[in-house]
Scaffold this motif. Structure first.
Motif, mmCIF file in Angstrom:
data_model
loop_
_atom_site.group_PDB
_atom_site.id
_atom_site.type_symbol
_atom_site.label_atom_id
_atom_site.label_comp_id
_atom_site.label_asym_id
_atom_site.label_seq_id
_atom_site.Cartn_x
_atom_site.Cartn_y
_atom_site.Cartn_z
ATOM 1 N N GLU A 267 1.675 -6.456 15.832
ATOM 2 C CA GLU A 267 0.335 -6.240 15.283
ATOM 3 C C GLU A 267 -0.712 -6.544 16.344
ATOM 4 O O GLU A 267 -0.610 -7.544 17.067
ATOM 5 N N GLU A 268 -1.721 -5.688 16.435
ATOM 6 C CA GLU A 268 -2.769 -5.875 17.430
ATOM 7 C C GLU A 268 -4.066 -5.262 16.931
ATOM 8 O O GLU A 268 -4.084 -4.475 15.980
ATOM 9 N N ASP A 269 -5.178 -5.645 17.569
ATOM 10 C CA ASP A 269 -6.475 -5.089 17.218
ATOM 11 C C ASP A 269 -6.495 -3.588 17.453
ATOM 12 O O ASP A 269 -5.767 -3.066 18.313
ATOM 13 N N GLN A 270 -7.350 -2.904 16.710
ATOM 14 C CA GLN A 270 -7.545 -1.465 16.892
ATOM 15 C C GLN A 270 -9.028 -1.189 17.122
ATOM 16 O O GLN A 270 -9.880 -1.682 16.380
ATOM 17 N N PHE A 271 -9.319 -0.401 18.138
ATOM 18 C CA PHE A 271 -10.694 -0.018 18.450
ATOM 19 C C PHE A 271 -10.874 1.460 18.107
ATOM 20 O O PHE A 271 -9.972 2.272 18.319
ATOM 21 N N GLY A 272 -12.040 1.798 17.568
ATOM 22 C CA GLY A 272 -12.318 3.181 17.216
ATOM 23 C C GLY A 272 -13.744 3.331 16.745
ATOM 24 O O GLY A 272 -14.577 2.431 16.908
ATOM 25 N N TYR A 273 -14.030 4.486 16.139
ATOM 26 C CA TYR A 273 -15.383 4.781 15.687
ATOM 27 C C TYR A 273 -15.371 4.997 14.177
ATOM 28 O O TYR A 273 -14.661 5.863 13.677
ATOM 29 N N ILE A 274 -16.165 4.198 13.442
ATOM 30 C CA ILE A 274 -16.277 4.404 12.000
ATOM 31 C C ILE A 274 -17.490 5.256 11.665
ATOM 32 O O ILE A 274 -17.594 5.805 10.589
ATOM 33 N N GLU A 275 -18.434 5.351 12.588
ATOM 34 C CA GLU A 275 -19.597 6.216 12.466
ATOM 35 C C GLU A 275 -19.856 6.784 13.851
ATOM 36 O O GLU A 275 -19.469 6.180 14.861
ATOM 37 N N PRO A 276 -20.528 7.937 13.951
ATOM 38 C CA PRO A 276 -20.827 8.481 15.277
ATOM 39 C C PRO A 276 -21.574 7.455 16.132
ATOM 40 O O PRO A 276 -22.544 6.845 15.700
ATOM 41 N N GLU A 277 -21.072 7.254 17.329
ATOM 42 C CA GLU A 277 -21.694 6.373 18.315
ATOM 43 C C GLU A 277 -21.658 4.898 17.913
ATOM 44 O O GLU A 277 -22.350 4.075 18.514
ATOM 45 N N LYS A 278 -20.877 4.543 16.920
ATOM 46 C CA LYS A 278 -20.735 3.139 16.533
ATOM 47 C C LYS A 278 -19.264 2.745 16.686
ATOM 48 O O LYS A 278 -18.450 2.978 15.797
ATOM 49 N N ARG A 279 -18.969 2.153 17.813
ATOM 50 C CA ARG A 279 -17.615 1.714 18.094
ATOM 51 C C ARG A 279 -17.345 0.414 17.328
ATOM 52 O O ARG A 279 -18.188 -0.488 17.282
ATOM 53 N N ALA A 280 -16.194 0.328 16.733
ATOM 54 C CA ALA A 280 -15.844 -0.831 15.927
ATOM 55 C C ALA A 280 -14.472 -1.345 16.346
ATOM 56 O O ALA A 280 -13.680 -0.638 16.976
ATOM 57 N N VAL A 281 -14.218 -2.592 15.967
ATOM 58 C CA VAL A 281 -12.909 -3.178 16.207
ATOM 59 C C VAL A 281 -12.377 -3.694 14.878
ATOM 60 O O VAL A 281 -13.077 -4.364 14.122
ATOM 61 N N PHE A 282 -11.142 -3.312 14.570
ATOM 62 C CA PHE A 282 -10.468 -3.722 13.344
ATOM 63 C C PHE A 282 -9.431 -4.772 13.726
ATOM 64 O O PHE A 282 -8.560 -4.517 14.570
ATOM 65 N N GLY A 283 -9.526 -5.951 13.117
ATOM 66 C CA GLY A 283 -8.662 -7.060 13.494
ATOM 67 C C GLY A 283 -7.228 -6.878 13.040
ATOM 68 O O GLY A 283 -6.946 -6.248 12.017
ATOM 69 N N ARG A 284 -6.339 -7.458 13.773
ATOM 70 C CA ARG A 284 -4.910 -7.394 13.482
ATOM 71 C C ARG A 284 -4.596 -8.168 12.210
ATOM 72 O O ARG A 284 -5.335 -9.041 11.768
ATOM 73 N N GLY A 285 -3.454 -7.815 11.597
ATOM 74 C CA GLY A 285 -2.908 -8.619 10.520
ATOM 75 C C GLY A 285 -1.883 -9.591 11.077
ATOM 76 O O GLY A 285 -1.549 -9.579 12.270
ATOM 77 N N TYR A 286 -1.366 -10.436 10.196
ATOM 78 C CA TYR A 286 -0.376 -11.436 10.590
ATOM 79 C C TYR A 286 0.792 -11.376 9.615
ATOM 80 O O TYR A 286 0.624 -11.570 8.412
ATOM 81 N N THR A 287 1.975 -11.118 10.144
ATOM 82 C CA THR A 287 3.187 -11.083 9.340
ATOM 83 C C THR A 287 4.298 -11.779 10.100
ATOM 84 O O THR A 287 4.469 -11.539 11.303
ATOM 85 N N GLY A 288 5.039 -12.652 9.414
ATOM 86 C CA GLY A 288 6.150 -13.301 10.090
ATOM 87 C C GLY A 288 6.690 -14.470 9.302
ATOM 88 O O GLY A 288 6.195 -14.805 8.222
#
Length: 340
Positions: A267-288
């Motif tokens: 599991e790791e962070d994901q970077f992307g765009y949720i709106e035009p020109e607004k880059r966002a980071v989605f945090g990882r989950g934790y499983t184990g």
């Protein structure tokens, strides 16, 4: 010590694989899970609000029902999209639900996130003013809501009312004393976290925020919380601030857990765009396994900064399994991290 609560989106699906197949199932199971969470010793039951979706929507009937069935647990939202809200009507609904719950509501509100339909708030009768954005409109609705929650009279009474009035200007009723101090703002940026602190709202930071530095998610979120607390102190508020973070955390303690959640990759962070020109980071989950979770979670700077942790739950797996998910964290993980 940390407050630990559950956070449910209230998904439902008619699929045979779902344990929550209708809106009625989602609502009634939400009540049952809150009761179970209280019995397990959890501190809160929180719910996400989405419109035009097979999820929980209007929150106040649900919050009032949970308030009537429980006695101790905090009951909240994370979050209500203020673009859709009439702040006057909302203040009445919130006051009633809080009185039923005995003053246990912790209401998270925000500008909202991308929704299921285009500009869905327009169907609710709202439109940004000239030169405003929908975010401006949400913050304006929030400011009106905060003001009327103070309980001050503002409406001119009718000189010939149907029922006798108290003296002076009238306020909205029912009024719940103290609710104004239990409003949270869901902030996706450092700037809105600071704005929330200035207005005396607590901070909710989700598993997603705007990417403002390229650093790992938990580091950016921790910096956001520190900026919020500095702004709170500078504003001169005399009461304590609170800050919550949300996480997907699953302890693998039996074969069912491993079947549902034990087959994923790293599991790791994901970077992307949720709106035009607004880059966002989605945090990882934790499983184990619990020991691994303790090691991983100890490195999460934002959890360390926050006083409240909201555990996202897979509500369609049913009340019993979700109660097990909460109990696993409370029993096998929280004590080892000093949260309990």
């Amino acid at each position: 010590m940390k407050k630990i609560g559950s956070l449910s989106f209230g998904h439902w699906s008619p699929s045979p694989q779902s344990g929550t197949r209708s809106a009625a199932d989602a609502l009634l199971q939400s009540i049952d899970l809150a009761v179970a969470a209280e019995e397990l010793g959890a501190d809160g039951a929180y719910f996400r609000v989405h419109h035009f979706a097979r999820q929980l929507a209007s929150p106040f009937p649900l919050l009032a029902a949970i308030g009537a069935r429980t006695r101790r647990i905090e009951i909240g939202t994370a979050v209500i999209d203020m673009r859709y809200e009439n702040p006057m009507y909302m203040a009445e609904d919130a006051g009633a639900a809080d009185l039923i719950a005995g003053g246990r509501l912790q209401l998270g509100i925000s500008r909202g996130s991308p929704e299921q339909v285009i500009d869905g708030w327009r169907y609710f009768g709202y439109q940004p003013g000239e030169g405003q954005t929908d975010a401006d409109m949400a913050r304006q609705h929030a400011e009106v809501f905060l003001e009327v929650l103070k309980g001050k009279g503002f409406a001119q009474p009718n000189p010939r009312p149907m029922f006798p009035n108290p003296p002076g200007l009238l306020r909205l009723e029912p009024h719940s004393e103290g609710l104004r101090e239990r409003i949270w703002w869901g902030a996706a940026s450092d700037a809105t976290a600071i704005w929330a602190a200035q207005l005396g709202m607590h901070l909710q930071s989700s598993t997603l925020k705007f990417d403002e530095s390229g650093k790992p998610f938990h580091v950016q979120q921790a910096e956001q919380i520190r900026a919020y607390r500095a702004a709170w102190k500078e504003a001169g508020h005399t009461r304590e601030s609170r800050a919550s973070v949300s996480r997907s955390i699953f302890a693998l303690v039996n074969d069912t857990d491993r079947l549902y959640f034990g087959r994923g990759g790293p599991e790791e962070d994901q970077f992307g765009y949720i709106e035009p020109e607004k880059r966002a980071v989605f945090g990882r989950g934790y499983t184990g396994e619990p020991d691994q979770l303790v090691r991983d979670l100890a490195q999460d700077e934002a959890i360390a900064e926050a006083d409240t942790l909201l555990l996202t739950v897979p509500n369609q797996l049913g009340v019993d399994y979700n109660a097990h998910v909460i109990e696993s964290i409370l029993t096998h993980v929280a004590p080892a991290l000093g949260w309990r």
